[in-house]
Design a protein around this motif. Structure first.
Motif, PDB file in Angstrom:
ATOM      1  N   LEU A 133       0.841  -1.196   0.000  1.00  0.00           N
ATOM      2  CA  LEU A 133       0.000   0.000   0.000  1.00  0.00           C
ATOM      3  C   LEU A 133       0.876   1.246   0.000  1.00  0.00           C
ATOM      4  O   LEU A 133       1.965   1.248   0.597  1.00  0.00           O
ATOM      5  CB  LEU A 133      -0.894   0.016   1.240  1.00  0.00           C
ATOM      6  N   PRO A 134       0.428   2.317  -0.633  1.00  0.00           N
ATOM      7  CA  PRO A 134       1.200   3.563  -0.584  1.00  0.00           C
ATOM      8  C   PRO A 134       1.207   4.125   0.833  1.00  0.00           C
ATOM      9  O   PRO A 134       0.289   3.889   1.622  1.00  0.00           O
ATOM     10  CB  PRO A 134       0.432   4.480  -1.548  1.00  0.00           C
ATOM     11  N   TYR A 135       2.228   4.875   1.156  1.00  0.00           N
ATOM     12  CA  TYR A 135       2.367   5.412   2.507  1.00  0.00           C
ATOM     13  C   TYR A 135       1.176   6.291   2.886  1.00  0.00           C
ATOM     14  O   TYR A 135       0.732   6.295   4.040  1.00  0.00           O
ATOM     15  CB  TYR A 135       3.661   6.203   2.638  1.00  0.00           C
ATOM     16  N   ASP A 136       0.638   7.035   1.922  1.00  0.00           N
ATOM     17  CA  ASP A 136      -0.481   7.943   2.200  1.00  0.00           C
ATOM     18  C   ASP A 136      -1.738   7.198   2.659  1.00  0.00           C
ATOM     19  O   ASP A 136      -2.631   7.818   3.245  1.00  0.00           O
ATOM     20  CB  ASP A 136      -0.812   8.781   0.962  1.00  0.00           C
ATOM     21  N   PHE A 137      -1.803   5.907   2.402  1.00  0.00           N
ATOM     22  CA  PHE A 137      -2.970   5.132   2.834  1.00  0.00           C
ATOM     23  C   PHE A 137      -3.150   5.210   4.346  1.00  0.00           C
ATOM     24  O   PHE A 137      -4.276   5.161   4.849  1.00  0.00           O
ATOM     25  CB  PHE A 137      -2.817   3.671   2.404  1.00  0.00           C
ATOM     26  N   MET A 138      -2.070   5.364   5.062  1.00  0.00           N
ATOM     27  CA  MET A 138      -2.125   5.410   6.522  1.00  0.00           C
ATOM     28  C   MET A 138      -2.973   6.570   7.026  1.00  0.00           C
ATOM     29  O   MET A 138      -3.552   6.512   8.111  1.00  0.00           O
ATOM     30  CB  MET A 138      -0.710   5.522   7.096  1.00  0.00           C
ATOM     31  N   LYS A 139      -3.065   7.623   6.212  1.00  0.00           N
ATOM     32  CA  LYS A 139      -3.844   8.790   6.620  1.00  0.00           C
ATOM     33  C   LYS A 139      -5.343   8.537   6.594  1.00  0.00           C
ATOM     34  O   LYS A 139      -6.116   9.318   7.155  1.00  0.00           O
ATOM     35  CB  LYS A 139      -3.506   9.979   5.703  1.00  0.00           C
ATOM     36  N   THR A 140      -5.767   7.464   5.944  1.00  0.00           N
ATOM     37  CA  THR A 140      -7.202   7.162   5.836  1.00  0.00           C
ATOM     38  C   THR A 140      -7.707   6.314   7.000  1.00  0.00           C
ATOM     39  O   THR A 140      -8.904   6.051   7.101  1.00  0.00           O
ATOM     40  CB  THR A 140      -7.493   6.411   4.522  1.00  0.00           C
ATOM     41  N   ILE A 141      -6.832   5.870   7.870  1.00  0.00           N
ATOM     42  CA  ILE A 141      -7.200   4.956   8.958  1.00  0.00           C
ATOM     43  C   ILE A 141      -7.615   5.725  10.208  1.00  0.00           C
ATOM     44  O   ILE A 141      -6.956   6.685  10.609  1.00  0.00           O
ATOM     45  CB  ILE A 141      -6.024   4.018   9.296  1.00  0.00           C
TER      46      ILE A 141
END
Length: 243
Positions: free
Chosen positions: A102-110
């Motif tokens: 997963l791209p690193y920015d995905f973490m911001k959606t959690i």
């Protein structure tokens, strides 16, 4: 399915690899060139999901129903290996699980505050989510990972017994103080689960999960498939109230 406390224990086991570079990659899910030479910067947990954070990318591992892991020594067949990571100070093996890049920015959606074992667990946010779903059964609410990330079937059953509520009760019928109890015990039992699992005594501590008789009244427990999640519930019709 491994529940949140088991994932916390897994994180503790693989924490020694943080700051180390990957020197070899095995398994069926990720090409070696993607992670080779990358440094493991951090390990983050969200309920039953583990995020191995590398530069500009992370690997999400979900053990699903039958997943497992081993540290340093591989004893299970390659056919079960989904990801193997080698570092100078050891190896980590993940079997029969979901592995995704997963791209690193995905973490911001959690919503990290939904993790019941997190230091930033937000009980008020959880209560608002419960209040907004008055027709939902409490058994489904506890298994909803958007509300109680990390809670699984064991925690569901034991937490409901602790607060004396039957699993098919509707959230909208619970008094406010019972909602507070539900939220508190989902977290409390998760930490008890962690402590007992770490000590190797977890199964000896079950009061209702896969048990035959109520520890309070001695009557046979009811076993029933409940809610939209269609998971087994164990409860006492005498000592747990249906709301």
């Amino acid at each position: 399915m491994p529940e949140g406390p088991v994932i916390v224990l897994m994180k503790e086991d693989i924490q020694k690899f943080v700051g180390e570079k990957v020197i070899a990659v095995g398994g069926s899910e990720i090409e070696e060139k993607i992670l080779l030479g990358k440094s493991l910067k951090e390990i983050r947990l969200y309920g039953k999901q583990t995020y191995l954070v590398f530069d500009e990318i992370n690997v999400r591992i979900h053990l699903l129903m039958f997943g497992s892991y081993e540290i340093d020594e591989q004893t299970k067949p390659d056919s079960n290996l989904r990801l193997g990571l080698s570092f100078k100070n050891g190896k980590a093996f993940f079997y029969t699980c979901s592995v995704k890049l997963l791209p690193y920015d995905f973490m911001k959606t959690i919503d990290w505050e939904a993790d019941v074992m997190s230091d930033i667990w937000n009980s008020e946010k959880a209560k608002n989510k419960l209040i907004s779903n008055p027709k939902m059964m409490v058994c489904d609410a506890l298994m909803n990972q958007d509300i109680f990330s990390g809670v699984g079937n064991i925690i569901k059953n034991e937490a409901l017994f602790r607060i004396a509520v039957q699993p098919e009760s509707l959230l909208g019928n619970l008094p406010s103080e019972k909602l507070d109890d539900l939220i508190a015990e989902a977290r409390n039992f998760s930490f008890d689960f962690y402590k007992w699992k770490r000590s190797g005594v977890l199964r000896k501590k079950f009061q209702v999960y896969e048990q035959k008789n109520c520890p309070f009244c001695g009557k046979p427990l009811t076993k029933k498939i409940t809610g939209k999640s269609k998971r087994a519930s164990f409860f006492c019709e005498t000592d747990q109230k249906l709301y």
